[in-house]
Design a protein around this motif. Structure first.
Motif, PDB file in Angstrom:
ATOM      1  N   VAL A  23     -50.376  29.001 -22.131  1.00 37.49           N
ATOM      2  CA  VAL A  23     -48.962  29.033 -21.758  1.00 37.49           C
ATOM      3  C   VAL A  23     -48.108  28.648 -22.964  1.00 37.49           C
ATOM      4  O   VAL A  23     -47.081  29.270 -23.239  1.00 37.49           O
ATOM      5  N   ALA A  24     -48.551  27.632 -23.708  1.00 39.10           N
ATOM      6  CA  ALA A  24     -47.797  27.171 -24.877  1.00 39.10           C
ATOM      7  C   ALA A  24     -47.692  28.266 -25.931  1.00 39.10           C
ATOM      8  O   ALA A  24     -46.627  28.479 -26.511  1.00 39.10           O
ATOM      9  N   GLU A  25     -48.779  28.974 -26.167  1.00 36.17           N
ATOM     10  CA  GLU A  25     -48.760  30.044 -27.161  1.00 36.17           C
ATOM     11  C   GLU A  25     -47.877  31.198 -26.700  1.00 36.17           C
ATOM     12  O   GLU A  25     -47.114  31.767 -27.482  1.00 36.17           O
ATOM     13  N   GLN A  26     -47.955  31.541 -25.422  1.00 36.06           N
ATOM     14  CA  GLN A  26     -47.100  32.601 -24.888  1.00 36.06           C
ATOM     15  C   GLN A  26     -45.631  32.208 -24.996  1.00 36.06           C
ATOM     16  O   GLN A  26     -44.790  33.011 -25.400  1.00 36.06           O
ATOM     17  N   PHE A  27     -45.311  30.967 -24.649  1.00 35.94           N
ATOM     18  CA  PHE A  27     -43.932  30.488 -24.718  1.00 35.94           C
ATOM     19  C   PHE A  27     -43.451  30.485 -26.170  1.00 35.94           C
ATOM     20  O   PHE A  27     -42.319  30.873 -26.457  1.00 35.94           O
ATOM     21  N   GLN A  28     -44.321  30.056 -27.071  1.00 38.63           N
ATOM     22  CA  GLN A  28     -43.965  30.057 -28.484  1.00 38.63           C
ATOM     23  C   GLN A  28     -43.594  31.465 -28.937  1.00 38.63           C
ATOM     24  O   GLN A  28     -42.576  31.656 -29.613  1.00 38.63           O
ATOM     25  N   ASN A  29     -44.403  32.445 -28.573  1.00 39.91           N
ATOM     26  CA  ASN A  29     -44.188  33.810 -29.038  1.00 39.91           C
ATOM     27  C   ASN A  29     -43.072  34.531 -28.301  1.00 39.91           C
ATOM     28  O   ASN A  29     -42.346  35.325 -28.894  1.00 39.91           O
ATOM     29  N   GLN A  30     -42.928  34.278 -27.007  1.00 45.19           N
ATOM     30  CA  GLN A  30     -41.941  35.007 -26.214  1.00 45.19           C
ATOM     31  C   GLN A  30     -40.571  34.336 -26.188  1.00 45.19           C
ATOM     32  O   GLN A  30     -39.573  35.000 -25.916  1.00 45.19           O
ATOM     33  N   THR A  31     -40.510  33.034 -26.433  1.00 45.29           N
ATOM     34  CA  THR A  31     -39.243  32.317 -26.340  1.00 45.29           C
ATOM     35  C   THR A  31     -38.865  31.632 -27.642  1.00 45.29           C
ATOM     36  O   THR A  31     -37.791  31.896 -28.189  1.00 45.29           O
ATOM     37  N   LEU A  32     -39.720  30.759 -28.153  1.00 46.55           N
ATOM     38  CA  LEU A  32     -39.342  29.967 -29.324  1.00 46.55           C
ATOM     39  C   LEU A  32     -39.061  30.826 -30.552  1.00 46.55           C
ATOM     40  O   LEU A  32     -38.030  30.658 -31.210  1.00 46.55           O
ATOM     41  N   ARG A  33     -39.950  31.731 -30.881  1.00 47.39           N
ATOM     42  CA  ARG A  33     -39.745  32.561 -32.071  1.00 47.39           C
ATOM     43  C   ARG A  33     -38.469  33.403 -31.976  1.00 47.39           C
ATOM     44  O   ARG A  33     -37.679  33.413 -32.922  1.00 47.39           O
ATOM     45  N   PRO A  34     -38.224  34.109 -30.866  1.00 55.29           N
ATOM     46  CA  PRO A  34     -36.974  34.868 -30.782  1.00 55.29           C
ATOM     47  C   PRO A  34     -35.718  33.987 -30.844  1.00 55.29           C
ATOM     48  O   PRO A  34     -34.728  34.363 -31.481  1.00 55.29           O
ATOM     49  N   VAL A  35     -35.748  32.828 -30.207  1.00 53.34           N
ATOM     50  CA  VAL A  35     -34.581  31.937 -30.246  1.00 53.34           C
ATOM     51  C   VAL A  35     -34.353  31.448 -31.678  1.00 53.34           C
ATOM     52  O   VAL A  35     -33.220  31.432 -32.164  1.00 53.34           O
ATOM     53  N   LEU A  36     -35.410  31.064 -32.364  1.00 50.48           N
ATOM     54  CA  LEU A  36     -35.257  30.611 -33.750  1.00 50.48           C
ATOM     55  C   LEU A  36     -34.744  31.726 -34.647  1.00 50.48           C
ATOM     56  O   LEU A  36     -33.926  31.488 -35.538  1.00 50.48           O
ATOM     57  N   LYS A  37     -35.194  32.935 -34.412  1.00 47.36           N
ATOM     58  CA  LYS A  37     -34.701  34.076 -35.192  1.00 47.36           C
ATOM     59  C   LYS A  37     -33.221  34.298 -34.912  1.00 47.36           C
ATOM     60  O   LYS A  37     -32.431  34.522 -35.827  1.00 47.36           O
ATOM     61  N   LEU A  38     -32.832  34.209 -33.650  1.00 44.23           N
ATOM     62  CA  LEU A  38     -31.435  34.369 -33.258  1.00 44.23           C
ATOM     63  C   LEU A  38     -30.551  33.307 -33.914  1.00 44.23           C
ATOM     64  O   LEU A  38     -29.451  33.593 -34.382  1.00 44.23           O
ATOM     65  N   LEU A  39     -31.044  32.082 -33.959  1.00 41.97           N
ATOM     66  CA  LEU A  39     -30.264  30.954 -34.477  1.00 41.97           C
ATOM     67  C   LEU A  39     -30.433  30.733 -35.976  1.00 41.97           C
ATOM     68  O   LEU A  39     -29.910  29.741 -36.501  1.00 41.97           O
ATOM     69  N   ASP A  40     -31.122  31.602 -36.666  1.00 37.76           N
ATOM     70  CA  ASP A  40     -31.460  31.385 -38.068  1.00 37.76           C
ATOM     71  C   ASP A  40     -30.260  30.958 -38.917  1.00 37.76           C
ATOM     72  O   ASP A  40     -30.311  29.936 -39.605  1.00 37.76           O
ATOM     73  N   ALA A  41     -29.192  31.700 -38.874  1.00 34.73           N
ATOM     74  CA  ALA A  41     -28.024  31.378 -39.705  1.00 34.73           C
ATOM     75  C   ALA A  41     -27.411  30.040 -39.298  1.00 34.73           C
ATOM     76  O   ALA A  41     -27.016  29.244 -40.157  1.00 34.73           O
ATOM     77  N   GLY A  42     -27.339  29.773 -38.011  1.00 36.07           N
ATOM     78  CA  GLY A  42     -26.780  28.505 -37.538  1.00 36.07           C
ATOM     79  C   GLY A  42     -27.629  27.313 -37.927  1.00 36.07           C
ATOM     80  O   GLY A  42     -27.104  26.258 -38.311  1.00 36.07           O
ATOM     81  N   LEU A  43     -28.937  27.462 -37.856  1.00 38.88           N
ATOM     82  CA  LEU A  43     -29.840  26.384 -38.253  1.00 38.88           C
ATOM     83  C   LEU A  43     -29.698  26.087 -39.743  1.00 38.88           C
ATOM     84  O   LEU A  43     -29.627  24.931 -40.154  1.00 38.88           O
ATOM     85  N   MET A  44     -29.625  27.153 -40.541  1.00 41.09           N
ATOM     86  CA  MET A  44     -29.482  26.968 -41.985  1.00 41.09           C
ATOM     87  C   MET A  44     -28.115  26.367 -42.318  1.00 41.09           C
ATOM     88  O   MET A  44     -28.023  25.492 -43.179  1.00 41.09           O
ATOM     89  N   THR A  45     -27.086  26.793 -41.623  1.00 46.34           N
ATOM     90  CA  THR A  45     -25.753  26.239 -41.848  1.00 46.34           C
ATOM     91  C   THR A  45     -25.742  24.752 -41.537  1.00 46.34           C
ATOM     92  O   THR A  45     -25.185  23.955 -42.296  1.00 46.34           O
ATOM     93  N   TYR A  46     -26.369  24.360 -40.431  1.00 47.48           N
ATOM     94  CA  TYR A  46     -26.411  22.940 -40.094  1.00 47.48           C
ATOM     95  C   TYR A  46     -27.220  22.165 -41.136  1.00 47.48           C
ATOM     96  O   TYR A  46     -26.836  21.066 -41.531  1.00 47.48           O
ATOM     97  N   TRP A  47     -28.323  22.716 -41.593  1.00 42.69           N
ATOM     98  CA  TRP A  47     -29.139  22.055 -42.616  1.00 42.69           C
ATOM     99  C   TRP A  47     -28.304  21.801 -43.878  1.00 42.69           C
ATOM    100  O   TRP A  47     -28.311  20.709 -44.433  1.00 42.69           O
TER     101      TRP A  47
END
Length: 125
Positions: A23-47
């Protein structure tokens, strides 16, 4: 401002192996990775916003020092870590939130690893 102008863009599709077993691997691939990709610019801006507050001479670091600093900062700076994690969790649907809370320890560990990798991927020199 009308509701249409405030809608979030669709999450990007991340090509992953369909053999996810847990379940953790599926969630990582189906949810976490796409969300992180979506937020990439915002995460870098905050950093980048975070660095001057800590008086970090990041631009003077070598590439290995930058990579190590990113990992150390996310692991050791509670405020930074919670802000970045909160940015990601804020994108979850109620169904995703239920899965996350049921597997919180494992998924938080995976999320932190992915956050570190995402920020480190922007270091080129």
């Amino acid at each position: 401002m009308n509701n249409e102008s405030r809608q979030m863009p669709d999450r990007p599709v991340v090509d992953t192996r369909p053999t996810a077993v847990s379940v953790a691997e599926q969630f990582q691939n189906q949810t976490l990775r796409p969300v992180l990709k979506l937020l990439d610019a915002g995460l870098m801006t905050y950093w980048l916003h975070h660095l001057p507050k800590r008086k970090t001479p990041f631009e003077r670091f070598t590439k290995p020092e930058k990579l190590a600093h990113i990992e150390r900062a996310i692991r050791d700076d509670t405020k930074l870590r919670l802000t970045l994690v909160g940015m990601v969790l804020g994108q979850f649907t109620p169904e995703e939130w239920a899965i996350f809370t049921a597997n919180e320890s494992e998924l938080t560990r995976r999320l932190l690893t992915l956050l570190i990798q995402r920020l480190q991927s922007h270091i080129d020199t």
